[in-house]
Structures are given as C-alpha cells and as structure tokens.
Design an enzyme around this catalytic site. Structure first.
Site, PDB file in Angstrom:
ATOM      1  N   ASP A  31       0.850  -1.184   0.000  1.00 42.67           N
ATOM      2  CA  ASP A  31       0.000   0.000   0.000  1.00 42.67           C
ATOM      3  C   ASP A  31       0.897   1.248   0.000  1.00 42.67           C
ATOM      4  O   ASP A  31       1.882   1.316   0.721  1.00 42.67           O
ATOM      5  CB  ASP A  31      -0.909  -0.008   1.235  1.00 42.67           C
ATOM      6  N   ILE A  32       0.507   2.249  -0.792  1.00 46.90           N
ATOM      7  CA  ILE A  32       1.319   3.466  -0.929  1.00 46.90           C
ATOM      8  C   ILE A  32       1.307   4.306   0.362  1.00 46.90           C
ATOM      9  O   ILE A  32       2.224   5.078   0.615  1.00 46.90           O
ATOM     10  CB  ILE A  32       0.823   4.292  -2.146  1.00 46.90           C
ATOM     11  N   ASN A  87     -13.161  -2.891   2.222  1.00 47.78           N
ATOM     12  CA  ASN A  87     -14.180  -1.833   2.274  1.00 47.78           C
ATOM     13  C   ASN A  87     -15.035  -1.850   1.013  1.00 47.78           C
ATOM     14  O   ASN A  87     -14.505  -1.896  -0.102  1.00 47.78           O
ATOM     15  CB  ASN A  87     -13.501  -0.471   2.422  1.00 47.78           C
ATOM     16  N   GLN A  94     -14.303   3.018   1.410  1.00 49.13           N
ATOM     17  CA  GLN A  94     -13.640   2.680   0.143  1.00 49.13           C
ATOM     18  C   GLN A  94     -13.296   3.961  -0.611  1.00 49.13           C
ATOM     19  O   GLN A  94     -14.170   4.802  -0.842  1.00 49.13           O
ATOM     20  CB  GLN A  94     -14.550   1.791  -0.718  1.00 49.13           C
ATOM     21  N   HIS A 100     -10.504  -4.491  -3.621  1.00 47.59           N
ATOM     22  CA  HIS A 100      -9.181  -4.874  -3.105  1.00 47.59           C
ATOM     23  C   HIS A 100      -9.315  -5.308  -1.660  1.00 47.59           C
ATOM     24  O   HIS A 100     -10.246  -4.914  -0.961  1.00 47.59           O
ATOM     25  CB  HIS A 100      -8.177  -3.722  -3.229  1.00 47.59           C
ATOM     26  N   HIS A 102      -7.277  -5.580   2.039  1.00 43.99           N
ATOM     27  CA  HIS A 102      -6.137  -5.090   2.818  1.00 43.99           C
ATOM     28  C   HIS A 102      -5.620  -6.206   3.738  1.00 43.99           C
ATOM     29  O   HIS A 102      -6.415  -6.816   4.460  1.00 43.99           O
ATOM     30  CB  HIS A 102      -6.566  -3.943   3.732  1.00 43.99           C
TER      31      HIS A 102
HETATM   32  P1  5GP Z   1      -9.755   1.776   0.369  1.00 43.07           P
HETATM   33  O1  5GP Z   1      -9.842   3.022   1.218  1.00 43.07           O
HETATM   34  O2  5GP Z   1     -10.383   2.010  -0.989  1.00 43.07           O
HETATM   35  O3  5GP Z   1     -10.227   0.527   1.025  1.00 43.07           O
HETATM   36  O4  5GP Z   1      -8.206   1.560   0.159  1.00 43.07           O
HETATM   37  C1  5GP Z   1      -7.480   2.132  -0.883  1.00 43.07           C
HETATM   38  C2  5GP Z   1      -6.033   1.925  -0.545  1.00 43.07           C
HETATM   39  O5  5GP Z   1      -5.264   2.109  -1.732  1.00 43.07           O
HETATM   40  C3  5GP Z   1      -5.496   2.939   0.494  1.00 43.07           C
HETATM   41  O6  5GP Z   1      -4.953   2.225   1.594  1.00 43.07           O
HETATM   42  C4  5GP Z   1      -4.449   3.724  -0.285  1.00 43.07           C
HETATM   43  O7  5GP Z   1      -3.334   4.073   0.498  1.00 43.07           O
HETATM   44  C5  5GP Z   1      -4.077   2.778  -1.428  1.00 43.07           C
HETATM   45  N1  5GP Z   1      -3.669   3.425  -2.655  1.00 43.07           N
HETATM   46  C6  5GP Z   1      -4.270   4.472  -3.264  1.00 43.07           C
HETATM   47  N2  5GP Z   1      -3.616   4.790  -4.399  1.00 43.07           N
HETATM   48  C7  5GP Z   1      -2.590   3.919  -4.507  1.00 43.07           C
HETATM   49  C8  5GP Z   1      -1.544   3.738  -5.467  1.00 43.07           C
HETATM   50  O8  5GP Z   1      -1.444   4.453  -6.465  1.00 43.07           O
HETATM   51  N3  5GP Z   1      -0.674   2.727  -5.242  1.00 43.07           N
HETATM   52  C9  5GP Z   1      -0.749   1.908  -4.143  1.00 43.07           C
HETATM   53  N4  5GP Z   1       0.168   0.956  -4.015  1.00 43.07           N
HETATM   54  N5  5GP Z   1      -1.715   2.055  -3.216  1.00 43.07           N
HETATM   55  C10 5GP Z   1      -2.613   3.043  -3.392  1.00 43.07           C
END
Ligand code: 5GP
Ligand code: ZN
Length: 136
Positions: A31-32, A87, A94, A100, A102
C-alpha cells in the site's frame, strides 16, 4: 480494464507499484500509504468495484491467496497478528473503486483503530436476524 481506474492502470503497468505477487487473476502490492509496516493490497485483475460485482470464482480464491501472502509476510516482518479488511462503498471507507483486500500486520504499538462497540438493542437485532434469515 477501466481507463479511469488507478488500480487497472497499475495492473496494466501504466503506473508503478511495489508488486509482491502476480498471477493470471491477482496482483498484490504494498500500500502506498500503509496503515502499518508491511500493509499489502490484493487486487483482482478483473475490474469490479465492490464485492457484489466480483465473480464468485475470484472471490473464492482471494482468501486462500491472502493466507499464502500473510505467511510470507510473517517471515519478513516481525508480526503474528493481522487484520484482513475489505471496504465496500464510500460510507464504508472505500476510496479506490476497484475491489481490493487489505492485509494489515498488527504490532504491539500501532495506530489502527477499527470500530467502537455500542450497547445492543435486543428488539432491533432479533427483528433484523429474522428478516435476513428469511432471505437466505
Ligand atoms: P480503500 O480506502 O479504498 O479501502 O483503500 C485504498 C487503498 O489504496 C489505500 O490504503 C491507499 O493508500 C491505497 N492506494 C491508493 N492509491 C494507490 C496507489 O497508487 N498505489 C498503491 N500501491 N496504493 C494506493
Ligand atoms: Zn479497475
């Protein structure tokens, strides 16, 4: 492939990522903006926004893959406990509209907070249980 989707672009190698695993169906990457050290995302290559749109075939494979990746992560990072979080929808947190999962290692000191428990209301919960049970 969705042209506006950041995860589709990562899968397509248009945007770089720290990949840790790839097969025909899935990509796993760091994760970034990690919740804790080693936070990994498993992303199906099929573009599906939430769990409801993802095929049952991919859904049934992803947890098995999560277990395999967690076992490898444990050998690299010093943890035994972890959260698997997924999420669905904006209200659920989300932020990327491509399904995706985690994988979040937990450490004795970290800053992950999940939810706060509330007092149970038996009249509401028994009614809900009955309604949902009828639909299954
Ligand atoms: P969500 O909030 O949708 O469940 O999680 C999205 C996740 O994607 C977050 O933890 C965020 O840090 C990660 N993320 C967003 N953009 C990027 C990206 O460009 N590269 C990577 N590796 N992770 C990302
Ligand atoms: Zn996508």
């Amino acid at each position: 492939m969705d042209n506006n989707c950041i995860f589709c672009k990562i899968i397509n190698n248009e945007i770089p990522s720290k990949k840790i695993y790839e097969d025909d169906d899935f990509l796993a990457m760091l994760d970034i903006a990690p919740a804790t050290k080693g936070h990994v995302l498993i992303v199906p290559k099929e573009h599906a926004e939430t769990m409801a749109e993802l095929s049952d075939e991919k859904l049934s494979k992803i947890l098995v893959l999560a277990k395999k990746i967690i076992n490898a992560m444990k050998k690299v990072h010093n943890f035994t406990d972890y959260n698997i979080i997924q999420n669905n929808g904006r209200l659920a947190g989300q932020t990327v509209g491509h399904y995706h999962m985690h994988l979040i290692p937990r450490y004795s000191v970290d800053e992950v907070s999940l939810w706060s428990p509330h007092e149970n209301d038996p009249s509401v919960t028994s009614d809900m249980a009955e309604q949902v049970r009828k639909l299954l």
